[in-house]
Design a protein around this motif. Structure first.
Motif, PDB file in Angstrom:
ATOM      1  N   GLU A 223       1.007  -1.144   0.014  1.00 59.48           N
ATOM      2  CA  GLU A 223      -0.068   0.078   0.120  1.00 59.48           C
ATOM      3  C   GLU A 223       0.861   1.413  -0.030  1.00 59.48           C
ATOM      4  O   GLU A 223       0.294   2.315  -0.525  1.00 59.48           O
ATOM      5  N   VAL A 224       2.014   1.241   0.624  1.00 61.02           N
ATOM      6  CA  VAL A 224       3.017   2.440   0.684  1.00 61.02           C
ATOM      7  C   VAL A 224       3.479   2.697  -0.794  1.00 61.02           C
ATOM      8  O   VAL A 224       3.612   3.775  -1.221  1.00 61.02           O
ATOM      9  N   MET A 225       3.742   1.644  -1.679  1.00 59.19           N
ATOM     10  CA  MET A 225       4.025   1.776  -3.228  1.00 59.19           C
ATOM     11  C   MET A 225       2.994   2.505  -3.794  1.00 59.19           C
ATOM     12  O   MET A 225       3.201   3.223  -4.612  1.00 59.19           O
ATOM     13  N   THR A 226       1.480   1.832  -3.453  1.00 56.63           N
ATOM     14  CA  THR A 226       0.705   2.589  -4.119  1.00 56.63           C
ATOM     15  C   THR A 226       0.413   4.115  -3.857  1.00 56.63           C
ATOM     16  O   THR A 226       0.137   4.774  -4.852  1.00 56.63           O
ATOM     17  N   ALA A 227       0.677   4.443  -2.635  1.00 59.02           N
ATOM     18  CA  ALA A 227       0.626   5.635  -1.995  1.00 59.02           C
ATOM     19  C   ALA A 227       1.726   6.600  -2.683  1.00 59.02           C
ATOM     20  O   ALA A 227       1.279   7.809  -3.175  1.00 59.02           O
ATOM     21  N   ALA A 228       2.935   6.055  -2.931  1.00 61.32           N
ATOM     22  CA  ALA A 228       4.297   6.686  -3.724  1.00 61.32           C
ATOM     23  C   ALA A 228       3.994   6.880  -5.014  1.00 61.32           C
ATOM     24  O   ALA A 228       4.177   7.991  -5.490  1.00 61.32           O
ATOM     25  N   ALA A 229       3.348   5.934  -5.634  1.00 56.41           N
ATOM     26  CA  ALA A 229       3.045   6.144  -7.206  1.00 56.41           C
ATOM     27  C   ALA A 229       2.113   7.188  -7.394  1.00 56.41           C
ATOM     28  O   ALA A 229       2.314   8.391  -8.140  1.00 56.41           O
ATOM     29  N   LEU A 230       1.047   7.302  -6.480  1.00 57.98           N
ATOM     30  CA  LEU A 230      -0.004   8.446  -6.692  1.00 57.98           C
ATOM     31  C   LEU A 230       0.599   9.781  -6.367  1.00 57.98           C
ATOM     32  O   LEU A 230       0.548  10.828  -6.898  1.00 57.98           O
ATOM     33  N   PHE A 231       1.445   9.853  -5.410  1.00 57.43           N
ATOM     34  CA  PHE A 231       2.279  11.027  -4.645  1.00 57.43           C
ATOM     35  C   PHE A 231       3.174  11.674  -5.885  1.00 57.43           C
ATOM     36  O   PHE A 231       3.002  12.808  -6.264  1.00 57.43           O
ATOM     37  N   ILE A 232       3.893  10.604  -6.665  1.00 54.40           N
ATOM     38  CA  ILE A 232       4.823  11.253  -7.705  1.00 54.40           C
ATOM     39  C   ILE A 232       3.937  11.933  -9.029  1.00 54.40           C
ATOM     40  O   ILE A 232       4.042  12.777  -9.379  1.00 54.40           O
ATOM     41  N   VAL A 233       2.733  10.915  -9.293  1.00 52.59           N
ATOM     42  CA  VAL A 233       1.956  11.400 -10.355  1.00 52.59           C
ATOM     43  C   VAL A 233       1.324  12.557 -10.140  1.00 52.59           C
ATOM     44  O   VAL A 233       1.436  13.520 -10.827  1.00 52.59           O
ATOM     45  N   LEU A 234       0.717  12.813  -8.790  1.00 55.01           N
ATOM     46  CA  LEU A 234      -0.294  13.875  -8.599  1.00 55.01           C
ATOM     47  C   LEU A 234       0.654  15.078  -8.101  1.00 55.01           C
ATOM     48  O   LEU A 234       0.353  16.486  -8.440  1.00 55.01           O
ATOM     49  N   GLY A 250       2.884  17.349 -16.862  1.00 52.61           N
ATOM     50  CA  GLY A 250       3.652  16.575 -15.753  1.00 52.61           C
ATOM     51  C   GLY A 250       3.495  15.163 -15.396  1.00 52.61           C
ATOM     52  O   GLY A 250       4.757  14.433 -15.272  1.00 52.61           O
ATOM     53  N   ALA A 251       2.381  14.763 -15.488  1.00 54.26           N
ATOM     54  CA  ALA A 251       2.178  13.446 -15.453  1.00 54.26           C
ATOM     55  C   ALA A 251       2.978  12.437 -16.480  1.00 54.26           C
ATOM     56  O   ALA A 251       3.496  11.384 -16.046  1.00 54.26           O
ATOM     57  N   PHE A 252       3.021  12.843 -17.717  1.00 51.20           N
ATOM     58  CA  PHE A 252       3.571  12.254 -18.857  1.00 51.20           C
ATOM     59  C   PHE A 252       5.181  12.149 -18.268  1.00 51.20           C
ATOM     60  O   PHE A 252       5.657  10.970 -18.950  1.00 51.20           O
ATOM     61  N   LEU A 253       5.642  13.392 -17.985  1.00 52.24           N
ATOM     62  CA  LEU A 253       7.156  13.313 -18.031  1.00 52.24           C
ATOM     63  C   LEU A 253       7.385  12.449 -16.947  1.00 52.24           C
ATOM     64  O   LEU A 253       8.490  11.814 -16.880  1.00 52.24           O
ATOM     65  N   ASP A 270      -0.447  -0.828 -10.078  1.00 50.59           N
ATOM     66  CA  ASP A 270      -1.184   0.119  -8.991  1.00 50.59           C
ATOM     67  C   ASP A 270      -2.084   1.376  -9.319  1.00 50.59           C
ATOM     68  O   ASP A 270      -2.979   1.674  -8.609  1.00 50.59           O
ATOM     69  N   ILE A 271      -1.651   1.942 -10.489  1.00 49.78           N
ATOM     70  CA  ILE A 271      -2.005   3.279 -10.871  1.00 49.78           C
ATOM     71  C   ILE A 271      -3.409   2.636 -11.764  1.00 49.78           C
ATOM     72  O   ILE A 271      -4.741   3.331 -11.784  1.00 49.78           O
ATOM     73  N   GLU A 272      -3.643   1.551 -12.308  1.00 48.58           N
ATOM     74  CA  GLU A 272      -4.647   1.198 -13.261  1.00 48.58           C
ATOM     75  C   GLU A 272      -5.874   1.434 -12.879  1.00 48.58           C
ATOM     76  O   GLU A 272      -6.912   1.921 -13.588  1.00 48.58           O
ATOM     77  N   PRO A 273      -6.222   0.735 -11.716  1.00 47.19           N
ATOM     78  CA  PRO A 273      -7.610   0.859 -11.164  1.00 47.19           C
ATOM     79  C   PRO A 273      -8.128   2.291 -10.838  1.00 47.19           C
ATOM     80  O   PRO A 273      -9.232   2.448 -11.380  1.00 47.19           O
ATOM     81  N   PHE A 274      -7.325   3.060 -10.526  1.00 45.69           N
ATOM     82  CA  PHE A 274      -7.580   4.665 -10.180  1.00 45.69           C
ATOM     83  C   PHE A 274      -7.858   5.289 -11.726  1.00 45.69           C
ATOM     84  O   PHE A 274      -8.973   5.988 -11.961  1.00 45.69           O
ATOM     85  N   ARG A 275      -6.940   5.001 -12.663  1.00 49.06           N
ATOM     86  CA  ARG A 275      -7.190   5.567 -14.093  1.00 49.06           C
ATOM     87  C   ARG A 275      -8.686   5.287 -14.650  1.00 49.06           C
ATOM     88  O   ARG A 275      -9.126   6.051 -15.086  1.00 49.06           O
TER      89      ARG A 275
END
Length: 620
Positions: A223-234, A250-253, A270-275
């Motif tokens: 769950e920390v990896m998921t949170a980190a992925a969302l943190f980086i993207v957003l 920014g997200a693309f970069l 991790d990101i796919e379900p949110f997307r």
């Protein structure tokens, strides 16, 4: 009385969910895109029809995160080297399509009475294509790696890159029109800050992100990896928005900078379900923004303009791609995907209104035109695709499919067992993909030249992302018995054409794997123990051939007993597996002899047990 105010957010959520689960299956049932289902659901629940949701702008900010996540996933698929190899298509076809489309559309808008600044705003907004719709249609068709799919993506990528200068041009036009002193300088300063922000993201991606994810991976907390992925993207998206550029940029970069990372497919999973959820919400927000009263008041103009816009964009893109050596079929299919107006029309047009380049009515009509093109564009693309595919020769389609780069073997687990398995594949130059969730093993696998994905091999989304569906063999080399059986169950259901080779922990696990219908299973210590026994026989005076004959006899006897246990276990009871204990394959010449009283006591205590096992290791 209890306070129930905290449940006030539930009605809109339930409304969105109900609209999606009703509309999307209906549209897919008749062969139309899910995108159309979301748009239609948005129109019905929006203020123009049922008015269940009265303010679509209130959810658009949240819904746009779906587009942001989509662009991040797009970036993850583009290693910088691949991005460089696409430079001709991006700068050639992409620039030509954008310049020609925006120029003609802008000239038509100016001819209809818009100001120069307003015409530029409309031209840029309507020349853009819907990245989300095009990629969704490509995903539904499975054509992302087809030649026309790659060229479509190149043009879309240039359009996404061009959003940044487009957002800078409109304020420049407004300040020039209003002749504000220093306005142009302020716009240029803002552009400089934007490039500085891009540099910050690039440097962070180059030197910070991979070590950051490596530290988090060592914690083992998914769950920390998921949170980190969302943190980086957003975080990257927010930084771009703060300096006046596109959040999606920014997200693309961020995605491109992580495309070479070992953690790429774990992040994607991790990101796919949110997307998926938020992108559907975005399309519903677009549908809700369509003002049906305005459409009815201007029905003749929109009825002529929307089909003309779609057909014009098809003609432009198809002509450019045909000139760049694409076949006519590929060029037209790509042009059809690029025909709807883009998501960022709903960003550029309101910006043009706020800057005074467009009045309210002009902005509303242009927005309605963009929304209607998003409705009819996928339908036109579907019709064109059906006509063209009916005329394509099957052998041409097969040739186009070659070279996708699917792995020949996917190996789950790169421990001591998986490492030995892959050594043989490496010697034969087999295309291997390794999946493991241990950081140190990932580093070890990197030395072998394999494709390496950090991720949990028991997750279906990770298996799909790693290309398991296109592999020839899936090797399950982990030592977790239950996890291995779960992977087998998933793979049998989702990838029926892939052979399954599994590492068995012990005899009971081997029987369980046989019941699960794996194509091949091997107990992890069996062959090594037989080899050890052969060398021991040689040490006692037998030659190699004599010792090997004995070992082959043991192997055959064990295989026969395994088959009997497998069959009898199923016949005895559906849910009961007999307890397996070691048993000699041949009758011993004499009785066992205990060398100490304690040993004799242990033997007598266990004498009542029924031995139904086979040769080899004490079963664990």
């Amino acid at each position: 009385m209890a306070d129930v105010s905290h449940t006030s957010y539930l009605p809109p959520i339930l409304t969105f969910c109900a609209g999606a689960v009703i509309a999307v299956p209906l549209f897919r049932r008749v062969g139309l895109s899910a995108v159309l289902g979301y748009l239609a659901a948005g129109i019905i629940i929006g203020p123009s029809v049922l008015a269940v949701i009265k303010d679509p702008d209130a959810i658009r900010g949240t819904a746009e995160i779906g587009v942001v996540l989509l662009l991040f996933l797009v970036g993850l698929e583009l290693q910088p080297s691949r991005l460089y190899s696409m430079r001709k298509d991006i700068l050639g076809a992409g620039l030509a399509q954008m310049a020609l489309s925006a120029g003609v559309i802008g000239a038509a808008a100016w001819w209809f009475g818009l100001s120069v600044g307003g015409a530029v705003a409309v031209g840029l907004a309507l020349a853009l294509s819907a990245t989300s719709i095009a990629l969704q249609l490509l995903e539904e068709r499975g054509d992302g790696n087809e030649p026309y799919g790659r060229r479509t993506f190149s043009i879309l990528l240039f359009q996404d890159i061009s959003i940044a200068p487009a957002l800078a041009i409109l304020p420049l036009l407004a300040t020039t029109t209003e002749a504000k002193p220093g306005g142009a300088g302020q716009a240029l300063a803002g552009l400089g800050i934007a490039f500085l922000a891009i540099a910050v993201i690039v440097l962070a991606g180059r030197y910070v992100l991979n070590p950051f994810f490596r530290i988090l991976a060592k914690t083992g907390a998914k769950e920390v990896m998921t949170a980190a992925a969302l943190f980086i993207v957003l975080g990257a998206a927010l930084l771009m928005e703060h300096v006046g550029l596109s959040m999606a940029m920014g997200a693309f970069l961020a995605g491109v900078l992580l495309a070479d990372s070992h953690f790429r497919h774990e992040l994607e999973a991790d990101i796919e379900p949110f997307r998926g959820v938020l992108l559907g919400l975005f399309f519903m927000a677009v549908g809700m923004s369509l003002d049906l009263k305005l459409v009815l008041d201007n029905w003749l103009l929109l009825a002529l303009a929307a089909p003309l816009l779609v057909l014009f964009k098809i003609a432009v893109a198809a002509s450019i791609l045909r000139a760049s050596c694409s076949s006519m079929t590929e060029a037209v299919r790509a042009g059809a995907l690029l025909s709807p107006a883009g998501e960022f029309a709903f960003v550029l047009l309101p910006l043009g209104v706020s800057l005074g380049l467009l009045d309210e009515r002009q902005g509303a009509i242009a927005t309605a035109l963009a929304a209607i093109s998003m409705l009819i564009g996928p339908v036109v693309a579907k019709l064109i695709d059906g006509i063209l595919l009916a005329r394509l020769a099957p052998e041409t389609m097969d040739e186009d499919f070659e070279g996708v780069g699917a792995p020949s073997v996917v190996v789950i687990g790169f421990g001591r067992f998986g490492q030995i398995v892959t050594q043989a594949l490496l010697l034969q130059h087999v295309d291997v993909t390794v999946i493991d969730s241990d950081v140190e093993r990932i580093r070890s696998a990197a030395k072998f030249g394999f494709k390496i994905y950090y991720g949990d091999g028991t997750r279906l989304d990770v298996l799909r992302a790693a290309g398991t569906g296109k592999a020839r063999i899936l090797c399950i080399c982990i030592d977790d018995k239950d996890a291995a059986l779960r992977i087998v169950e998933m793979a049998k259901a989702e990838f029926p054409n892939v052979r399954l080779h599994a590492r068995a922990y012990d005899r009971i696990h081997a029987i369980d794997l046989m019941k699960a219908n794996v194509d091949y299973q091997m107990r992890e210590t069996f062959e090594s123990a037989l080899g050890f026994g052969r060398v021991t026989l040689e040490g006692l005076g037998l030659n190699y051939d004599e010792a090997s004959l004995v070992i082959d006899h043991v192997r055959d006897r064990d295989a026969q007993r395994m088959e009997i246990q497998f069959t009898e276990g199923i016949a005895a009871a559906l849910n009961k597996v007999p307890r397996v204990t070691p048993e000699p394959l041949v009758q011993p010449k004499g009785k066992s002899k205990a060398l100490t009283p304690e040993t004799q006591e242990v033997i007598e205590d266990g004498g009542a047990e029924v031995a139904v096992g086979g040769v080899g290791e004490p079963e664990r």
